[in-house]
Design an enzyme around this catalytic site. Structure first.
Site, PDB file in Angstrom:
ATOM      1  N   LYS A  53      41.021  47.458  44.328  1.00 23.55           N
ATOM      2  CA  LYS A  53      39.865  46.490  44.708  1.00 23.55           C
ATOM      3  C   LYS A  53      40.085  46.104  46.053  1.00 23.55           C
ATOM      4  O   LYS A  53      39.198  45.349  47.587  1.00 23.55           O
ATOM      5  CB  LYS A  53      39.718  45.273  44.518  1.00 23.55           C
ATOM      6  CG  LYS A  53      38.318  45.794  42.641  1.00 23.55           C
ATOM      7  CD  LYS A  53      38.453  44.873  42.220  1.00 23.55           C
ATOM      8  CE  LYS A  53      37.662  46.126  40.471  1.00 23.55           C
ATOM      9  NZ  LYS A  53      38.115  44.782  39.105  1.00 23.55           N
ATOM     10  N   GLN A  97      40.753  39.442  37.284  1.00 20.02           N
ATOM     11  CA  GLN A  97      41.077  40.384  36.468  1.00 20.02           C
ATOM     12  C   GLN A  97      41.576  40.572  35.506  1.00 20.02           C
ATOM     13  O   GLN A  97      42.001  39.423  34.893  1.00 20.02           O
ATOM     14  CB  GLN A  97      42.516  40.824  37.199  1.00 20.02           C
ATOM     15  CG  GLN A  97      43.436  42.526  36.949  1.00 20.02           C
ATOM     16  CD  GLN A  97      41.555  43.424  37.527  1.00 20.02           C
ATOM     17  OE1 GLN A  97      40.614  43.599  38.494  1.00 20.02           O
ATOM     18  NE2 GLN A  97      40.794  44.511  36.042  1.00 20.02           N
ATOM     19  N   ASP A 120      31.680  39.457  40.739  1.00 25.34           N
ATOM     20  CA  ASP A 120      32.015  41.097  39.521  1.00 25.34           C
ATOM     21  C   ASP A 120      31.092  40.832  38.262  1.00 25.34           C
ATOM     22  O   ASP A 120      31.194  41.613  37.827  1.00 25.34           O
ATOM     23  CB  ASP A 120      33.404  40.574  38.778  1.00 25.34           C
ATOM     24  CG  ASP A 120      34.214  41.852  38.560  1.00 25.34           C
ATOM     25  OD1 ASP A 120      33.991  42.845  39.036  1.00 25.34           O
ATOM     26  OD2 ASP A 120      35.407  41.665  37.744  1.00 25.34           O
TER      27      ASP A 120
END
Ligand code: NAP
Length: 279
Positions: A53, A97, A120
Site C-alpha cells: 500500500k 492493518q 479502508d
C-alpha cells in the site's frame, strides 16, 4: 462458451493513470494526498500488505506515513495513535492493518477512525452509511469488485447473487453493495446448508471464504459471473476452482490478477478522494 476475463490488474493500471493526474492537480495547490498506515506487531503477511500500500502511494506521487507499533500495544495506546492521526490535518486517510494482536479491541479501534478518513471502509458508521446509500467509503475489497463489475458492464439489477462469506470487511459489505444495485442477494457462511444448491442458482457468485477451491466448478451455473476474492499463494488458487471455468461462466476474475489489485487501487483512490473533499 468462452468466459470473459475480468482483468483487475489491467483495470487498476488504467485507474492509476487517472489517479496520478488528479494527484498532480492537488499537488499544484500545495496538497499531497497522504495515507497513514498503522501496523501493530510484526506479522510478515500484514507487513507485506502494508508495504504494498505504501509502494502504491509512492508510485502515484502520494505520501504515506508509517506508524509501527509493538506487538504489546494496548487498546488505549492504539486509540491515542489513531486520535493523533485524526487530528493531523495533513493526514487524509488512515489504514489500520487487520488483524491486530488479540489483546487489542480491534472493533473499538476501527470505530475510532474519523469516518472522513476511513478510506479502508472499516468503521460501523461508514458501513451503515454505505448500506443506507449515503456517501461513504465502502470497504476496499468489495468496493473494488463493484468497480470491476461496473467497468465490464456486468448487469446486476434483478440478478441472483450469492456471496459466500460474511466477514465485516468482505462478505457483509459485498452483499450490501450488490443489494444496493438491485441484486437479489443470498449470504452464505459456515453454517449454511446446501451451499452447492444455492450456488447452482446464482447468476453472480462471490467467493470470500478463505478456503482454497471450496466452491467447485460444477456448482457454477452455466453463464454465471464468477468473482473470486480468495488468494492462496501456496496452492496457487483462490476460493473457487477456476480450472475449466472458461467453458462454464460468462465472465470471471482470474487469481491472481483479479480482485487483489483493485483492493489496493480502491484504497488509494479513496485517499485521493478524501484529500479532494477537504480541499
Ligand atoms: P474471514 O474473516 O475468515 O471470513 C470467512 C468467511 O467465510 C466467514 O464468514 C465464514 O463463515 C465463511 N466460511 C468459512 N468456511 C466456510 C465454509 N466451509 N462454507 C461456507 N462459508 C464458510 O475471511 P475474509 O477476511 O472475509 O477473507 C475471505 C477471503 O478473501 C480470503 O481468501 C482472503 O484471503 C480473501 N481476501 C482478499 C482480499 C484481496 O485484497 N484480494 C482482501 C481481503 C480478503 P462464518 O462467518 O460462519 O465463520
Amino acid at each position: 462458451m468462452s468466459s470473459k476475463i475480468l482483468d483487475g490488474k489491467a483495470l487498476a493500471k488504467l485507474a492509476e493513470e487517472d489517479i496520478q493526474t488528479n494527484v498532480s492537480k492537488l499537488k499544484k495547490k500545495g496538497i499531497t494526498p497522504t495515507l497513514a498506515t498503522i501496523l501493530v506487531g510484526l506479522d510478515p503477511a500484514s507487513a507485506t500488505y502494508v508495504k504494498m500500500k505504501q509502494n502504491a502511494c509512492a508510485r502515484l506521487g502520494m505520501k504515506s506515513i508509517a506508524v509501527e507499533l509493538s506487538k504489546d500495544t494496548t487498546t488505549e495506546e492504539l486509540l491515542e495513535s489513531i486520535d493523533s492521526l485524526n487530528n493531523d490535518e495533513n493526514v487524509h486517510g488512515i489504514l489500520l492493518q487487520h488483524p491486530v494482536p488479540s489483546q487489542i479491541n480491534e472493533r473499538k479501534c476501527f470505530d475510532a477512525i474519523n469516518v472522513q478518513k476511513d478510506v479502508d471502509g472499516v468503521t460501523c458508521l461508514g458501513f451503515g452509511q454505505m448500506t443506507m446509500g449515503e456517501e461513504a467509503f465502502g470497504s476496499c475489497t468489495p468496493a473494488g469488485i463493484m468497480r470491476i463489475l461496473e467497468h465490464y458492464q456486468i448487469e446486476i439489477s434483478g440478478k441472483a447473487a450469492v456471496v459466500v462469506g460474511r466477514s465485516p470487511i468482505l462478505g457483509k459489505p459485498m452483499a450490501m453493495m450488490l443489494l444496493n444495485k438491485n441484486a437479489t442477494v443470498t449470504i452464505c457462511h459456515s453454517r449454511t446448508k446446501n451451499l452447492e444448491d444455492r450456488i447452482k442458482n446464482a447468476d453472480i457468485v462471490v467467493g470470500a471464504v478463505g478456503v482454497p477451491r471450496l466452491i467447485q466448478k460444477d456448482w457454477i451455473k452455466e453463464g454465471a459471473v464468477v468473482i473470486d476474492a480468495g488468494y492462496h499463494p501456496a496452492e496457487k488458487c483462490g476460493d473457487i476452482d477456476l480450472d475449466g471455468i472458461d467453458n462454464i461462466a460468462s465472465a470471471h476474475t482470474p487469481v491472481p490478477g483479479g480482485v487483489g489489485p483493485m483492493t489496493i487501487n480502491t484504497l488509494i483512490l479513496n485517499t485521493l478522494m478524501a484529500a479532494q473533499k477537504e480541499n
